[in-house]
Design a protein around this motif. Structure first.
Motif, short mmCIF file in Angstrom:
data_model
loop_
_atom_site.label_atom_id
_atom_site.label_comp_id
_atom_site.label_asym_id
_atom_site.label_seq_id
_atom_site.Cartn_x
_atom_site.Cartn_y
_atom_site.Cartn_z
N ASP A 438 -13.87 6.97 6.43
CA ASP A 438 -14.05 7.92 7.71
C ASP A 438 -12.44 8.79 7.13
N ALA A 439 -11.77 8.49 6.77
CA ALA A 439 -10.09 8.10 6.75
C ALA A 439 -9.88 9.58 5.75
N SER A 440 -9.11 10.36 6.02
CA SER A 440 -8.76 11.63 5.03
C SER A 440 -7.62 11.03 4.06
N ASP A 441 -7.65 11.87 2.73
CA ASP A 441 -6.77 11.92 1.76
C ASP A 441 -4.92 11.06 2.64
N GLU A 442 -4.94 12.57 3.34
CA GLU A 442 -3.48 12.41 3.80
C GLU A 442 -3.06 11.20 4.83
N GLU A 443 -4.30 10.99 5.83
CA GLU A 443 -3.86 9.22 6.33
C GLU A 443 -3.48 8.54 5.52
N VAL A 444 -4.96 8.23 4.73
CA VAL A 444 -4.37 7.28 3.64
C VAL A 444 -3.34 7.32 2.95
N ILE A 445 -2.46 8.37 2.43
CA ILE A 445 -1.16 8.54 1.98
C ILE A 445 0.14 8.08 3.07
N ARG A 446 -0.14 8.51 3.59
CA ARG A 446 0.67 7.70 5.17
C ARG A 446 0.87 6.89 5.78
N VAL A 447 -0.18 5.99 5.57
CA VAL A 447 0.02 4.91 5.77
C VAL A 447 0.30 4.04 4.78
N ARG A 452 5.02 1.28 1.81
CA ARG A 452 6.15 1.14 0.84
C ARG A 452 5.57 0.83 -0.74
N CYS A 453 3.82 1.40 0.06
CA CYS A 453 2.71 1.47 -1.79
C CYS A 453 2.64 2.42 -2.56
N ASP A 454 3.87 3.93 -2.38
CA ASP A 454 3.97 5.57 -2.76
C ASP A 454 5.24 4.46 -3.88
N GLU A 455 6.12 3.47 -3.79
CA GLU A 455 7.01 3.15 -5.22
C GLU A 455 6.11 3.52 -6.44
N PHE A 456 5.48 2.44 -5.94
CA PHE A 456 4.56 2.08 -7.23
C PHE A 456 3.31 2.97 -7.84
N VAL A 457 3.27 3.40 -7.05
CA VAL A 457 2.04 4.55 -6.84
C VAL A 457 2.80 5.77 -7.75
N SER A 458 3.82 6.18 -7.42
CA SER A 458 4.09 7.78 -8.35
C SER A 458 4.51 7.70 -9.26
N LYS A 459 4.67 6.16 -9.61
CA LYS A 459 4.48 5.55 -11.47
C LYS A 459 3.63 5.53 -12.41
N MET A 460 2.43 5.61 -12.02
CA MET A 460 1.22 6.09 -12.33
C MET A 460 0.74 7.13 -12.53
N GLU A 461 0.01 7.31 -13.61
CA GLU A 461 -0.33 8.39 -14.11
C GLU A 461 -1.16 9.15 -13.08
N GLU A 479 3.14 -5.77 -4.42
CA GLU A 479 2.26 -4.35 -4.49
C GLU A 479 0.98 -5.12 -3.71
N ARG A 480 0.25 -5.75 -4.47
CA ARG A 480 -1.55 -5.92 -3.89
C ARG A 480 -1.16 -6.43 -2.03
N GLN A 481 0.19 -7.16 -1.62
CA GLN A 481 0.14 -7.39 -0.55
C GLN A 481 0.75 -6.07 -0.25
N ARG A 482 1.19 -5.01 -0.31
CA ARG A 482 1.61 -3.69 0.41
C ARG A 482 0.26 -2.88 0.68
N ILE A 483 -1.17 -2.89 -0.38
CA ILE A 483 -2.24 -2.28 0.19
C ILE A 483 -2.54 -2.88 0.92
N SER A 484 -2.80 -4.58 1.08
CA SER A 484 -3.57 -4.55 2.30
C SER A 484 -3.05 -4.75 3.72
N ILE A 485 -1.09 -4.60 3.59
CA ILE A 485 -0.75 -4.15 4.84
C ILE A 485 -1.14 -2.57 4.96
#
Length: 583
Positions: A438-447, A452-461, A479-485
């Motif tokens: 039930d996490a909000s988009d803002e909570e997901v983006i914060r974690v 450090r997922c935003d480093e590679f996500v920002s390069k995706m369309e 990148e997969r490990q960062r999503i796990s963290i």
């Protein structure tokens, strides 16, 4: 009776009751399908008797027979509707419940079960076996029992009319059944072998798909294909032999049935010549004899299908009998210290992994498990979350023995990051949200930013809405490990298990992600496994496991002063690092 049916056919209580209803309505339908013969009987009785015996001259009008014909058709239609609902519709509902029940069973089984079973085997049980059961129970099993009951009722009714002709008509039935039942043991053995051969082929195909990179990398394509071809040939040969045995048994039994009509002709002619039977009875038995063996043929076919089904039913029974992990759902620990008290564990009998292991991971501290490969570090971490049940000793969480806690309730208190990351064929946002549905988009983006997922996500369309393929095939290992963290950060559980959480990362990214991990472990009980000594430099306590036992324990400085196993590991890594720098 319901309990007996449940046990025999591996059905739920509702499924067993629906099965009884299905047999009842199928029996009525089989009897209803004999109404055309009854109609012919009434017609011949009214129109043929006056020709044979002129004194019986009462002939009814055509409208009378039309009315009876319409009534018979309406009755047959109503019975057919109820029969369909009580067999096909009910069986499909039971099949859906069976699949759900199996999934629930698998969800509650200990991980040791999955270590012993092949993925293709479990998939085939849920899909193929359930489909076979569904088809056989909708098309064969109720019809088998209904046909037996219907034939028995018809035989009793006809015996009252003329027992001699009835005996001549039905004597072949027990003989035909005996022929089929004599081959029962051989057919069951053949079905079991065929089932196992099919499983072997499925497992080999699954293995090939899972290891396709290794097969190609080491030029093993020809060897793999030769092994697969050999297995398929064996499967086809045994399947052909099984089908031949089935065909000979069933067709042999059906051939015996054909002697019944010949018996009626001979016995009827004898009785007619001696005056013990009249021409009308003789003709009626001839007409019924041409129809009565159709449902008996169905009995033979369906009985063979039941033999085929027994292997699948036994498989379902095995699954239902598997011991599940149970425990109390009401869990209120006194803090979140994790204590191992003389814990011993082995995956298989005779292969000890941990022996008399004792240590405490305290809340608010980082406890590191280190030691040579195969020492039991990952096993100990998984045992703390009750992935398996131990053979002896105790594992306490907040003073409560975890063996008495429901595993799902227990795991709510754990955030886990393993080296082998499992991702879903969904968006990055949804993969991180696994940690908290039930996490909000803002909570997901914060974690995600902390990991450090935003480093590679920002390069995706499509950013966080990018679908990453099965098990994250479009991402790198780091990148997969960062999503796990990020998932673990989002869950924010009081106990954290980190098993080589940064093993897939380069030195620069590992240093940066340590900041996110620092956020994750703050004020929590942390068990961390790492081979890189600098990863555990800030650990409060280090437990060195060697050959399944606690070899050393203490702070990093205390262990360095002891100049034991830990000190030698640090020294070797430092030397290896210096050698790489010189290169």
């Amino acid at each position: 009776m319901i309990k007996m049916i449940q046990k025999r056919f591996a059905l739920s209580e509702k499924g067993a009751k629906d099965f009884c209803k299905g047999v009842w309505w199928t029996t009525l339908l089989d009897i209803a399908l004999m109404l055309p013969a009854v109609f012919v009987f009434l017609f011949l009785e009214d129109w043929l008797r006056p020709l044979l015996w002129p004194e019986d001259s009462a002939i009814r009008s055509v409208g009378y027979y039309v009315l009876w014909g319409v009534m018979f058709m309406a009755f047959m239609y109503v019975i057919a509707v109820f029969q369909y609902r009580s067999t096909y519709t009910s069986v499909y509902a039971e099949s859906a419940n069976r699949r759900i029940s199996l999934a629930e069973k698998l969800r509650k089984l200990p991980l040791s079960f999955f270590g012993e079973k092949d993925l293709s085997d479990l998939t085939a049980t849920i899909m193929d076996d359930c489909t076979d059961l569904e088809h056989t129970f909708s098309h064969s099993v109720p019809q088998l029992f209904a046909s037996l009951i219907g034939i028995l009722l018809i035989a009793i009714g006809m015996a009252f009319y003329d027992w001699q002709l009835t005996l001549s008509l039905f004597w072949v039935v027990p003989v035909a059944l005996a022929v089929l039942l004599c081959s029962k043991r051989k057919m069951r053995k053949s079905n079991k072998e065929n089932y196992q051969n099919k499983r072997v082929v499925s497992e080999l195909i699954q293995e090939g798909l899972d290891t396709i990179q290794e097969i190609k990398a080491y030029h093993k394509e020809n060897e793999y294909l030769a092994a697969l071809d050999n297995r398929i040939t064996t499967y086809e040969r045994e399947l052909t032999r099984n089908e031949l045995l089935l065909g000979v048994s069933v067709n042999g039994a059906q051939s015996i049935l054909k002697l019944g009509l010949a018996s009626v002709i001979i016995v009827g002619a004898q009785l007619l010549s001696t005056g013990y039977a009249d021409m009308f009875s003789y003709l009626i038995f001839m007409v019924i004899g041409s129809r009565i063996y159709a449902p008996i043929n169905e009995v033979l076919n369906n009985l063979a299908a039941l033999f085929y089904l027994d292997v699948r039913i036994n498989r379902m029974r095995e699954m239902e009998a598997m011991p599940v992990q149970k425990g109390d759902a009401d869990f209120t620990p006194n803090g979140y210290d994790v204590r191992f008290d003389k814990v011993s564990f082995c995956y298989e009998e005779g292969k000890q992994v941990l022996k008399d292991v004792s240590f405490t991971a305290r809340q608010g501290e980082i406890t590191a498990l280190v030691g040579p490969s195969g020492g039991g570090k990952s096993t100990a971490a998984k045992l703390a979350a009750r992935f398996w049940d131990i053979q002896s000793g105790k594992i306490l969480l907040g003073g409560v023995d975890i063996s008495g806690i429901d595993p799902e309730v227990l795991l709510k208190h754990f955030s886990i990051v393993f080296q082998d990351v499992v991702l879903f064929n969904a968006s990055i946002m949804d993969n991180i949200r696994v940690g908290k549905r039930d996490a909000s988009d803002e909570e997901v983006i914060r974690v995600a930013q902390l990991a450090r997922c935003d480093e590679f996500v920002s390069k995706m369309e499509k950013g966080y809405q990018t679908v990453i393929g099965e098990n994250g095939e479009t991402l790198s290992g780091g990148e997969r490990q960062r999503i796990s963290i990020a998932r673990a950060l989002l869950k924010n559980a009081p106990i954290v298990l980190l098993d080589e959480a940064t093993a897939s990362l380069d030195v620069e990214n590992e240093t940066r992600i340590q900041e996110g991990i620092s956020e994750l472990v703050k004020d929590k009980t942390v068990l961390i496994i790492a081979h890189r000594m600098r990863t555990i430099a800030n650990a409060s306590k280090i437990v060195v496991l060697e050959s399944g036992t606690v070899a050393e324990t203490g702070t990093p400085q205390e262990l360095m002063d002891k100049n034991g196993i830990f000190a030698r590991m640090v020294e070797k890594q430092a030397l290896a690092l210096n050698d790489r720098r010189r290169m």
